[in-house]
Design a protein around this motif. Structure first.
Motif, PDB file in Angstrom:
ATOM      1  N   MET A   1      80.654  74.701  38.637  1.00 56.75           N
ATOM      2  CA  MET A   1      80.231  74.924  39.863  1.00 56.75           C
ATOM      3  C   MET A   1      79.608  73.361  40.360  1.00 56.75           C
ATOM      4  O   MET A   1      79.813  72.859  41.538  1.00 56.75           O
ATOM      5  CB  MET A   1      79.109  75.943  40.017  1.00 56.75           C
ATOM      6  N   GLN A   2      78.875  72.574  39.042  1.00 56.81           N
ATOM      7  CA  GLN A   2      78.394  71.219  39.306  1.00 56.81           C
ATOM      8  C   GLN A   2      79.543  70.360  39.948  1.00 56.81           C
ATOM      9  O   GLN A   2      79.509  69.484  40.568  1.00 56.81           O
ATOM     10  CB  GLN A   2      77.608  71.039  38.146  1.00 56.81           C
ATOM     11  N   THR A   3      80.778  70.551  38.973  1.00 55.29           N
ATOM     12  CA  THR A   3      81.908  69.843  39.335  1.00 55.29           C
ATOM     13  C   THR A   3      82.401  69.870  40.784  1.00 55.29           C
ATOM     14  O   THR A   3      82.749  68.931  41.511  1.00 55.29           O
ATOM     15  CB  THR A   3      83.063  69.958  38.322  1.00 55.29           C
ATOM     16  N   ILE A   4      82.644  71.068  41.395  1.00 50.78           N
ATOM     17  CA  ILE A   4      82.934  71.263  42.839  1.00 50.78           C
ATOM     18  C   ILE A   4      82.006  70.629  43.507  1.00 50.78           C
ATOM     19  O   ILE A   4      82.521  70.187  44.548  1.00 50.78           O
ATOM     20  CB  ILE A   4      83.041  72.686  42.743  1.00 50.78           C
TER      21      ILE A   4
ATOM     22  N   SER B   1      82.204  66.967  43.526  1.00 51.73           N
ATOM     23  CA  SER B   1      83.388  66.505  44.274  1.00 51.73           C
ATOM     24  C   SER B   1      83.383  66.536  45.779  1.00 51.73           C
ATOM     25  O   SER B   1      83.893  65.576  46.437  1.00 51.73           O
ATOM     26  CB  SER B   1      84.499  67.446  43.791  1.00 51.73           C
ATOM     27  N   ILE B   2      82.749  67.488  46.185  1.00 50.98           N
ATOM     28  CA  ILE B   2      82.627  67.557  47.472  1.00 50.98           C
ATOM     29  C   ILE B   2      81.645  66.703  48.392  1.00 50.98           C
ATOM     30  O   ILE B   2      82.117  65.833  49.342  1.00 50.98           O
ATOM     31  CB  ILE B   2      81.943  68.958  48.210  1.00 50.98           C
ATOM     32  N   LEU B   3      80.550  66.200  47.399  1.00 48.22           N
ATOM     33  CA  LEU B   3      79.756  65.103  47.921  1.00 48.22           C
ATOM     34  C   LEU B   3      80.345  63.762  47.922  1.00 48.22           C
ATOM     35  O   LEU B   3      80.258  62.954  48.800  1.00 48.22           O
ATOM     36  CB  LEU B   3      78.558  65.016  47.034  1.00 48.22           C
TER      37      LEU B   3
ATOM     38  N   VAL C   1      81.357  61.179  50.929  1.00 48.63           N
ATOM     39  CA  VAL C   1      80.854  59.813  50.894  1.00 48.63           C
ATOM     40  C   VAL C   1      82.024  58.779  51.256  1.00 48.63           C
ATOM     41  O   VAL C   1      82.102  57.910  51.870  1.00 48.63           O
ATOM     42  CB  VAL C   1      79.758  59.500  49.764  1.00 48.63           C
ATOM     43  N   PHE C   2      83.052  59.132  50.298  1.00 49.66           N
ATOM     44  CA  PHE C   2      84.250  58.051  50.086  1.00 49.66           C
ATOM     45  C   PHE C   2      85.619  58.595  50.643  1.00 49.66           C
ATOM     46  O   PHE C   2      86.649  58.257  50.273  1.00 49.66           O
ATOM     47  CB  PHE C   2      84.290  57.898  48.731  1.00 49.66           C
ATOM     48  N   TRP C   3      85.439  59.326  51.902  1.00 50.58           N
ATOM     49  CA  TRP C   3      86.719  59.963  52.467  1.00 50.58           C
ATOM     50  C   TRP C   3      87.600  58.988  52.931  1.00 50.58           C
ATOM     51  O   TRP C   3      87.375  58.171  53.729  1.00 50.58           O
ATOM     52  CB  TRP C   3      86.213  60.699  53.538  1.00 50.58           C
TER      53      TRP C   3
ATOM     54  N   PHE D   1      90.413  66.972  42.710  1.00 46.20           N
ATOM     55  CA  PHE D   1      89.656  67.145  43.906  1.00 46.20           C
ATOM     56  C   PHE D   1      89.464  65.742  44.660  1.00 46.20           C
ATOM     57  O   PHE D   1      89.599  65.810  45.995  1.00 46.20           O
ATOM     58  CB  PHE D   1      88.450  68.013  43.744  1.00 46.20           C
ATOM     59  N   THR D   2      89.294  64.766  43.876  1.00 47.65           N
ATOM     60  CA  THR D   2      88.553  63.458  44.599  1.00 47.65           C
ATOM     61  C   THR D   2      89.859  62.437  44.758  1.00 47.65           C
ATOM     62  O   THR D   2      89.582  61.614  45.553  1.00 47.65           O
ATOM     63  CB  THR D   2      87.632  62.777  43.865  1.00 47.65           C
TER      64      THR D   2
END
Length: 119
Positions: A1-4, A7-9, A13-15, A93-94
Protein backbone atom coordinates in the motif's frame (compact mmCIF):
# COMPACT_ATOMS: atom_id res chain seq x y z
CA UNK A 1 0.00 0.00 0.00
CA UNK A 2 2.85 2.37 0.85
CA UNK A 3 4.43 1.70 -2.55
CA UNK A 4 1.23 2.59 -4.36
CA UNK A 5 0.71 5.79 -2.38
CA UNK A 6 4.32 6.90 -2.88
CA UNK A 7 4.07 6.09 -6.58
CA UNK A 8 1.00 8.28 -6.91
CA UNK A 9 2.68 11.14 -5.04
CA UNK A 10 5.83 10.87 -7.16
CA UNK A 11 3.75 10.80 -10.34
CA UNK A 12 1.84 13.89 -9.25
CA UNK A 13 5.04 15.80 -8.53
CA UNK A 14 7.16 14.64 -11.47
CA UNK A 15 4.48 14.10 -14.16
CA UNK A 16 5.71 14.00 -17.77
CA UNK A 17 8.90 16.03 -17.53
CA UNK A 18 10.29 17.25 -20.82
CA UNK A 19 13.79 17.20 -22.29
CA UNK A 20 14.54 20.87 -21.75
CA UNK A 21 16.70 22.24 -18.94
CA UNK A 22 13.87 22.23 -16.43
CA UNK A 23 12.96 18.67 -17.37
CA UNK A 24 16.54 17.46 -16.96
CA UNK A 25 16.79 19.13 -13.56
CA UNK A 26 13.45 17.58 -12.61
CA UNK A 27 14.66 14.14 -13.65
CA UNK A 28 17.76 14.59 -11.49
CA UNK A 29 15.49 15.49 -8.57
CA UNK A 30 13.35 12.47 -9.37
CA UNK A 31 16.40 10.17 -9.32
CA UNK A 32 17.60 11.60 -6.01
CA UNK A 33 14.15 11.40 -4.41
CA UNK A 34 13.45 7.81 -5.40
CA UNK A 35 16.94 6.70 -4.35
CA UNK A 36 16.45 8.12 -0.86
CA UNK A 37 12.85 6.91 -0.73
CA UNK A 38 13.75 3.31 -1.58
CA UNK A 39 16.57 3.16 0.96
CA UNK A 40 14.46 4.65 3.76
CA UNK A 41 11.46 2.46 2.98
CA UNK A 42 13.57 -0.70 3.17
CA UNK A 43 15.42 0.50 6.27
CA UNK A 44 12.33 1.38 8.26
CA UNK A 45 10.45 -1.77 7.27
CA UNK A 46 13.32 -3.91 8.58
CA UNK A 47 13.70 -1.84 11.76
CA UNK A 48 10.00 -1.86 12.57
CA UNK A 49 9.67 -5.58 11.86
CA UNK A 50 12.64 -6.46 14.04
CA UNK A 51 11.36 -4.32 16.91
CA UNK A 52 8.06 -6.21 16.85
CA UNK A 53 9.79 -9.62 16.65
CA UNK A 54 12.57 -8.85 19.14
CA UNK A 55 10.86 -10.25 22.28
CA UNK A 56 10.04 -13.52 20.50
CA UNK A 57 13.57 -13.77 19.09
CA UNK A 58 15.19 -13.13 22.48
CA UNK A 59 12.96 -15.71 24.20
CA UNK A 60 13.64 -18.36 21.55
CA UNK A 61 17.36 -17.54 21.44
CA UNK A 62 17.56 -17.86 25.24
CA UNK A 63 15.83 -21.26 24.97
CA UNK A 64 18.52 -22.27 22.44
CA UNK A 65 15.92 -23.00 19.77
CA UNK A 66 18.11 -21.39 17.13
CA UNK A 67 21.04 -19.03 16.84
CA UNK A 68 21.50 -15.59 15.37
CA UNK A 69 22.83 -16.81 12.01
CA UNK A 70 19.90 -19.18 11.20
CA UNK A 71 17.44 -16.45 12.21
CA UNK A 72 19.13 -13.90 9.96
CA UNK A 73 19.42 -16.26 6.97
CA UNK A 74 15.84 -17.51 7.20
CA UNK A 75 14.50 -13.97 7.63
CA UNK A 76 16.51 -12.75 4.64
CA UNK A 77 15.42 -15.64 2.40
CA UNK A 78 11.76 -15.17 3.26
CA UNK A 79 11.75 -11.37 2.83
CA UNK A 80 13.87 -11.15 -0.33
CA UNK A 81 11.02 -11.69 -2.84
CA UNK A 82 8.88 -9.05 -1.13
CA UNK A 83 11.73 -6.57 -0.92
CA UNK A 84 12.38 -7.06 -4.64
CA UNK A 85 8.72 -6.84 -5.64
CA UNK A 86 8.05 -3.43 -4.09
CA UNK A 87 10.82 -1.55 -5.98
CA UNK A 88 9.73 -3.31 -9.18
CA UNK A 89 6.15 -2.11 -8.72
CA UNK A 90 7.34 1.39 -7.81
CA UNK A 91 9.48 1.53 -10.95
CA UNK A 92 6.67 0.13 -13.08
CA UNK A 93 4.26 2.81 -11.89
CA UNK A 94 6.62 5.78 -12.05
CA UNK A 95 9.10 5.19 -14.91
CA UNK A 96 6.86 5.95 -17.85
CA UNK A 97 4.67 8.47 -16.03
CA UNK A 98 7.52 10.88 -15.36
CA UNK A 99 8.64 10.87 -18.98
CA UNK A 100 11.80 8.79 -18.89
CA UNK A 101 12.99 7.06 -22.07
CA UNK A 102 10.41 4.54 -23.28
CA UNK A 103 12.90 1.76 -23.94
CA UNK A 104 12.74 -1.72 -22.38
CA UNK A 105 16.49 -1.93 -21.78
CA UNK A 106 16.59 1.36 -19.91
CA UNK A 107 13.46 0.46 -17.94
CA UNK A 108 14.93 -2.82 -16.71
CA UNK A 109 18.22 -1.12 -15.80
CA UNK A 110 16.19 1.45 -13.83
CA UNK A 111 14.28 -1.30 -12.01
CA UNK A 112 17.48 -3.26 -11.33
CA UNK A 113 19.04 -0.16 -9.76
CA UNK A 114 15.94 0.32 -7.59
CA UNK A 115 16.10 -3.29 -6.43
CA UNK A 116 19.83 -3.05 -5.69
CA UNK A 117 19.14 0.18 -3.81
CA UNK A 118 17.00 -1.81 -1.37
CA UNK A 119 19.65 -4.47 -0.76
Amino acid sequence: MQTIIMSILVILVFWNMGSDTDGINGKAGFAFFIGINQVMTALFSVLLTFLMERPVFLREYASKMYGIWPYFVSKSVIETPFQALMPFLFGLFTYFAVGLTADADKFFIFVAILILDVF
